[in-house]
Scaffold this motif. Structure first.
Motif, PDB file in Angstrom:
ATOM      1  N   ARG A   1       0.756   3.696   1.975  1.00  0.00           N
ATOM      2  CA  ARG A   1       1.143   4.005   3.357  1.00  0.00           C
ATOM      3  C   ARG A   1       2.355   3.187   3.775  1.00  0.00           C
ATOM      4  O   ARG A   1       3.282   3.701   4.408  1.00  0.00           O
ATOM      5  N   THR A   2       2.355   1.913   3.415  1.00  0.00           N
ATOM      6  CA  THR A   2       3.502   1.058   3.744  1.00  0.00           C
ATOM      7  C   THR A   2       4.764   1.557   3.052  1.00  0.00           C
ATOM      8  O   THR A   2       5.834   1.638   3.655  1.00  0.00           O
TER       9      THR A   2
ATOM     10  N   SER B   1       0.842  -1.196   0.000  1.00  0.00           N
ATOM     11  CA  SER B   1       0.000   0.000   0.000  1.00  0.00           C
ATOM     12  C   SER B   1       0.879   1.249   0.000  1.00  0.00           C
ATOM     13  O   SER B   1       2.041   1.218   0.437  1.00  0.00           O
TER      14      SER B   1
ATOM     15  N   ARG C   1       5.440   4.572   1.999  1.00  0.00           N
ATOM     16  CA  ARG C   1       5.900   5.842   2.569  1.00  0.00           C
ATOM     17  C   ARG C   1       6.741   5.603   3.812  1.00  0.00           C
ATOM     18  O   ARG C   1       7.695   6.339   4.082  1.00  0.00           O
ATOM     19  N   GLY C   2       6.405   4.578   4.569  1.00  0.00           N
ATOM     20  CA  GLY C   2       7.200   4.249   5.745  1.00  0.00           C
ATOM     21  C   GLY C   2       8.538   3.621   5.403  1.00  0.00           C
ATOM     22  O   GLY C   2       9.499   3.740   6.161  1.00  0.00           O
TER      23      GLY C   2
ATOM     24  N   HIS D   1       9.919  10.506   9.453  1.00  0.00           N
ATOM     25  CA  HIS D   1      10.038   9.123   9.921  1.00  0.00           C
ATOM     26  C   HIS D   1      10.389   8.971  11.395  1.00  0.00           C
ATOM     27  O   HIS D   1      10.075   7.941  12.000  1.00  0.00           O
TER      28      HIS D   1
END
Length: 543
Positions: A83-84, A81, A86-87, A121
């Motif tokens: 979101r994943t 995803s 971006r992390g 982060h």
């Protein structure tokens, strides 16, 4: 063998009907470096972008598996995803790309660009973020790091900008660092510094590295393991010394053979008593610049003298900022020197415009052709190849009538090894090597006595570079051309030059016949340029 931090299995990438990456599998060991090597278009960057979830091309379809192993769990990056991802990006995977000039934001200070990733982060306080930014700039060896926090990218050299990119990539202590051609646009001494820097930081931070390059010489200096790609497929995978000592595939041997190495044979000799075509005496160039403390002057070229014999090649070599391109600009009239004389075949190049008017100046300029480093930027993207090659022929009225000009264009294309049908193509439809051949054809259309080649192979793959150097040698023999060959790589300079002039900070350090200079370099600076060239085989102690 350490556990892999990234495991890629059966990776495929399709964009529309084009199958770009075909079943690539690879592993990146923790605290080790994987070198991915191949020519432009082999799928190197596409493989890594797809494997890390950074590929965002319209219509792209990515299949397979790419698992990033963490301390507590593992993350599947294919199909993850937003979101994943971006992390992961910036936090667990850091990226250093080829051109730091386009990767850095010109409107933000260095401090802001480093702390941006930290804030996204790690969420530190402002004081802690600034302290971390300063620590990273110190770690990458940027001079005066505390003052540089407030600097902007345009105030740094290319090597310094690349150091900042490395600092940004390491800001969050990533498990994996992706270095995509990070030294291709740098001179050999800066390249050597960046290679040493990444190796030191890898030992300090314990980061795994994927280093992408077209040059097996560079890969030999940085990698523990090597994956060779061609046409989107893996053709060879082995430890680095096995690739150098026992290459299994013809393509790998081709990449090894294409590397320029010190000790290679130079061009056929030219008689010592050959006529002098170009003579430069006391050339001096200054540029006014604006600094934070006021106006100042950069002394780009200082009292430089040299000559080039007809039919010979003078290699002009030095680091970025040494004044090499300024010399070319002064010879071709792009900048006006403050002092000195330039004589071409007995005619005063600098005075001809004042004495004979624009017509005489135009006739003299035609006798010098210029080939620049970036063939894509040198050619008008809106003109087909034939129009670009034919433009100087029309401007200087070297052929009468459209039919004669068209015939000359086709003749020039065939002279540089391209089919006449390429006249109807546009620059974006050609490879880098083909575009550079077009640039050479355009320069030859002037029928010049002197051809100035300003870093004309620096942006090319080593295999394409070898082809262009072979073409230049063939043209020199067939047409009796005289070259001023400007470069930063002494291995290439040795291959093409009869005489060599080493330039540093605008001053001549050494100016001697090539055979004498390479047999016994006299100056420490020349020796440092030679030492920066990747060796024929990686030394065992560096692995």
């Amino acid at each position: 063998m350490s556990a892999p931090v990234l495991t890629v299995e059966d990776l495929h990438v399709r964009i529309g009907d084009t199958h770009i990456v075909r079943g690539v599998s690879l592993r990146v060991r923790r605290e080790a470096t994987l070198g991915i090597v191949g020519e432009s278009g082999s799928g190197k960057s596409m493989t890594v972008l797809a494997a890390t979830g950074l590929l965002d091309a319209p219509g792209a379809v990515v299949t397979g598996s790419s698992v990033l192993a963490g301390e507590r769990d593992s993350t599947e990056l294919i199909g993850a995803s937003p979101r994943t991802l971006r992390g992961v990006h910036g936090g667990r995977v850091g990226f250093v790309f080829q051109d730091p000039g386009t990767s850095l934001n010109p409107l933000l200070t260095l401090e802001r660009q480093i702390t941006e990733s930290l804030e996204a982060h790690r969420h530190p306080t402002r004081r802690a973020a600034k302290a971390r930014a300063l620590e990273l700039l110190e770690a990458v060896g940027l001079p005066h790091p505390e003052d540089r926090l407030r600097s902007y990218p345009h105030q740094l050299s290319g090597g310094q900008r690349q150091r900042v990119m490395i600092a940004i990539a390491l800001a969050c202590d990533p498990e994996l660092l992706i270095a995509d051609e990070p030294t291709t646009s740098l001179d050999v001494t800066t390249q050597a510094q960046i290679i040493d820097l990444v190796a030191d930081l890898q030992r300090d931070f314990g980061t795994a590295v994927v280093w992408i390059s077209h040059d097996l010489g560079v890969i030999g200096q940085v990698a523990d393991d090597v994956t060779v790609l061609a046409a989107g497929q893996v053709v060879e995978q082995a430890p680095v010394l096995d690739v150098f000592d026992h290459p299994q595939q013809p393509y790998t041997r081709q990449l090894l053979d294409a590397r320029p190495l010190v000790g290679s044979a130079g061009p056929p000799p030219v008689a010592d008593d050959a006529e002098t075509l170009l003579e430069v005496v006391g050339l001096d160039v200054r540029f006014p610049v604006t600094t934070p403390t006021g106006r100042s002057t950069v002394h780009a070229v200082q009292n430089l003298s040299f000559r080039i014999r007809r039919g010979a090649t003078l290699g002009l070599v030095g680091e970025s900022g040494s004044g090499k391109s300024t010399v070319a600009a002064a010879l071709t009239g792009l900048v006006r020197p403050d002092a000195g004389t330039v004589t071409l075949g007995g005619d005063d190049v600098l005075a001809v415009g004042r004495r004979g008017g624009r017509r005489a100046e135009k006739a003299l300029r035609r006798r010098m052709g210029l080939v620049l480093q970036d063939p894509f930027a040198s050619l008008n993207p809106r003109l087909p190849v034939g129009a670009s090659v034919g433009e100087p022929i029309a401007v200087h009225e070297l052929r009468e009538g459209k039919a004669d000009r068209q015939a000359r264009v086709e003749e020039l294309l065939e002279l540089v090894g391209l089919p006449a049908s390429f006249a109807d193509r546009y620059p974006h439809e050609l490879s880098g090597g083909q575009r550079q051949r077009v640039s050479i054809a355009r320069a030859l259309g002037l029928e010049p006595e002197l051809l100035i080649l300003d870093e004309s192979t620096a942006s090319l793959d080593v295999s394409v570079q070898a082809q262009v150097l072979e073409l230049l040698a063939d043209l020199q023999q067939r047409l009796g051309l005289t070259y001023l060959f400007i470069g930063h790589d002494l291995a290439v300079i040795q291959q093409v030059s009869h005489d060599v002039l080493v330039l540093r900070a605008g001053r001549a350090v050494e100016y001697r016949p090539a055979a004498d200079l390479f047999a016994e370099p006299r100056d420490d600076y020349t020796r440092s340029l030679l030492a920066a060239i990747p060796p024929a085989r990686p030394p065992v102690e560096s692995l």
